[in-house]
Design a protein around this motif. Structure first.
Motif, mmCIF file in Angstrom:
data_model
loop_
_atom_site.group_PDB
_atom_site.id
_atom_site.type_symbol
_atom_site.label_atom_id
_atom_site.label_comp_id
_atom_site.label_asym_id
_atom_site.label_seq_id
_atom_site.Cartn_x
_atom_site.Cartn_y
_atom_site.Cartn_z
ATOM 1 N N LEU A 1 0.819 -1.205 0.000
ATOM 2 C CA LEU A 1 0.000 0.000 0.000
ATOM 3 C C LEU A 1 0.857 1.262 0.000
ATOM 4 O O LEU A 1 0.503 2.270 -0.640
ATOM 5 C CB LEU A 1 -0.920 -0.018 1.225
ATOM 6 C CG LEU A 1 -1.944 1.127 1.336
ATOM 7 C CD1 LEU A 1 -2.927 1.060 0.169
ATOM 8 C CD2 LEU A 1 -2.674 1.061 2.674
ATOM 9 N N ARG A 2 2.008 1.206 0.645
ATOM 10 C CA ARG A 2 2.857 2.389 0.752
ATOM 11 C C ARG A 2 3.740 2.575 -0.470
ATOM 12 O O ARG A 2 3.942 3.701 -0.952
ATOM 13 C CB ARG A 2 3.724 2.283 2.014
ATOM 14 C CG ARG A 2 4.572 3.527 2.273
ATOM 15 C CD ARG A 2 5.310 3.445 3.601
ATOM 16 N NE ARG A 2 6.269 2.344 3.631
ATOM 17 C CZ ARG A 2 6.102 1.223 4.313
ATOM 18 N NH1 ARG A 2 4.986 1.026 5.008
ATOM 19 N NH2 ARG A 2 7.021 0.267 4.293
ATOM 20 N N LYS A 3 4.257 1.473 -1.026
ATOM 21 C CA LYS A 3 5.254 1.589 -2.085
ATOM 22 C C LYS A 3 4.675 1.483 -3.491
ATOM 23 O O LYS A 3 5.204 2.091 -4.430
ATOM 24 C CB LYS A 3 6.322 0.494 -1.906
ATOM 25 C CG LYS A 3 7.083 0.585 -0.589
ATOM 26 C CD LYS A 3 7.932 1.840 -0.516
ATOM 27 C CE LYS A 3 8.733 1.899 0.775
ATOM 28 N NZ LYS A 3 9.572 3.128 0.847
ATOM 29 N N ALA A 4 3.620 0.693 -3.671
ATOM 30 C CA ALA A 4 3.095 0.495 -5.030
ATOM 31 C C ALA A 4 1.586 0.301 -4.993
ATOM 32 O O ALA A 4 1.076 -0.772 -5.340
ATOM 33 C CB ALA A 4 3.770 -0.706 -5.678
ATOM 34 N N PRO A 5 0.821 1.300 -4.583
ATOM 35 C CA PRO A 5 -0.633 1.124 -4.457
ATOM 36 C C PRO A 5 -1.334 0.885 -5.794
ATOM 37 O O PRO A 5 -2.417 0.304 -5.819
ATOM 38 C CB PRO A 5 -1.084 2.454 -3.840
ATOM 39 C CG PRO A 5 -0.016 3.440 -4.190
ATOM 40 C CD PRO A 5 1.262 2.650 -4.205
ATOM 41 N N GLY A 6 -0.723 1.306 -6.915
ATOM 42 C CA GLY A 6 -1.406 1.152 -8.197
ATOM 43 C C GLY A 6 -0.896 0.020 -9.050
ATOM 44 O O GLY A 6 -1.427 -0.218 -10.138
#
Length: 402
Positions: free
Chosen positions: A34-39
């Motif tokens: 969630l923090r590093k690559a949410p998309g």
């Protein structure tokens, strides 16, 4: 496996402990993605796949009551080994192979190395010692290979690698020790419960034998002894009435265990005077004249009334058989919420301290006094006293409560 056994509770606790351990690692993975690559799709797909497999592994274990070893091995291969290696290959191909320490990909997928600890914990609990050691070695080798792929073979082992390897080993060892202890305690608890149930069943059988012995001693045996001695005409209406009543009583005694409603009725409060009058009438059927007086008797629990009536019946049997008199006197009075009953005769009397009870005919009444009077009153929380001497008659006093 008995439901609710100590061993089963130990198993449930260990499954809960390992699933919470796994949940902590998945929570760390969720926070990292969630923090590093949410998309991005791949990190969420990896996280979702591992979450789904973990849910199946522990859901199946809870449904069965314990881990299926085949699924634990699948967890070792899929979650502990294949996951880190596949992610390393996929992201390595995208970036041209290899990363530098502290890179974005390491921070994003580093949580996968944490899963080795929860995977080894489940393996240490569910697998036999040798397979568990093999699973731990496989996880160690996979962790080392994936770490070297990410960092590069030329880099020296860092504290992160040491920490991951230590987590894999220590998780398996601690889980194994905890499970050994809990299984041992659960097994000992089950064995103790089994011994207690066996002892309780033996006590119940002994109590049942005593109850049958008392019933036979106080009713059928007394009647047959009197008839055999030729003191009564067996065809007399009163004697036949007593025999019929005792046959019905023994029938009820045999059927009582299979009749819950009868047991409930016995627990209800009853008029103790009615029970005592039945004992008096039963003695009169065998030729004993009884002068009875009742005064303000309270309602008492059914077992209390039954025990008092049976003790009175035994006292009257002793008068008829041993006192050399055909008359007895019974007085029953209410004392607060309790009862005091006295049976007196003016017969030959006896020495209670003499062998066999010291009865005039030498047959003794000690067994009847001990089992049918003293023991009965003690069981219901009452007290009994016998006062007698040769040539001075006998007095039996019953009190409930003591």
């Amino acid at each position: 496996m008995r439901v609710g056994s100590g061993l089963q509770r130990a198993q449930r606790f260990m499954m809960l402990a390992t699933v919470l351990y796994r949940a902590s690692h998945l929570t760390a993975g969720f926070a990292a993605v969630l923090r590093k690559a949410p998309g991005e799709v791949l990190p969420w797909a990896v996280l979702g796949g591992i979450l789904a497999f973990s849910a199946w592994l522990y859901g199946n274990a809870y449904a069965r009551g314990w881990f299926d070893r085949r699924w634990v091995w699948a967890d070792v291969l899929v979650t502990g080994c294949s996951g880190p290696l596949l992610v390393c290959l996929a992201t390595g191909a995208r970036s041209g192979g290899g990363w530098v320490p502290g890179g974005a990909e390491v921070a994003l997928y580093g949580w996968l190395f944490l899963l080795g600890g929860s995977v080894s914990a489940a393996a240490g609990v569910a697998l036999a010692p040798r397979p568990a050691v093999g699973a731990v070695l496989l996880l160690l080798g996979t962790t080392l290979a994936a770490y070297l792929w990410v960092i590069g073979p030329e880099a020296a082992p860092g504290s992160a690698l040491v920490g991951h390897l230590n987590s894999v080993v220590s998780s398996a060892v601690m889980a194994r020790v905890f499970w050994w202890y809990l299984r041992r305690q659960g097994t000992q608890l089950d064995e103790a419960k089994a011994r207690a149930l066996t002892a309780e069943a033996a006590r119940a059988r002994q109590a049942e034998r005593i109850a049958h012995h008392r019933a036979l001693h106080d009713t059928v045996l007394a009647t047959l002894t009197t008839i055999a001695a030729g003191r009564l005409d067996a065809n007399a209406p009163l004697v036949r009435e007593r025999c019929a009543r005792e046959a019905a009583y023994l029938r009820r005694l045999i059927q009582r265990e299979d009749d819950p409603e009868a047991a409930g009725a016995e627990a209800a409060e009853v008029a103790v005077g009615t029970a005592l009058e039945e004992a008096v009438h039963s003695a009169e059927c065998l030729g004993l004249k009884v002068t009875a007086q009742y005064h303000e008797l309270p309602a008492v629990p059914g077992p209390v009334a039954t025990a008092l009536a049976a003790a009175v019946s035994e006292a009257l049997n002793n008068v008829r058989c041993h006192a050399a008199t055909g008359q007895a006197f019974l007085t029953a009075v209410g004392v607060g919420e309790g009862v005091s009953v006295t049976v007196v005769d003016r017969g030959a009397g006896f020495d209670p301290r003499a062998p066999g009870g010291g009865t005039p005919d030498g047959s003794g009444s000690g067994t009847g006094l001990r089992r049918s009077i003293h023991a009965r009153l003690a069981e219901i929380g009452g007290q009994s006293e016998v006062d007698s001497a040769p040539g001075e008659g006998t007095s039996v006093q019953l009190r409930w409560p003591a």
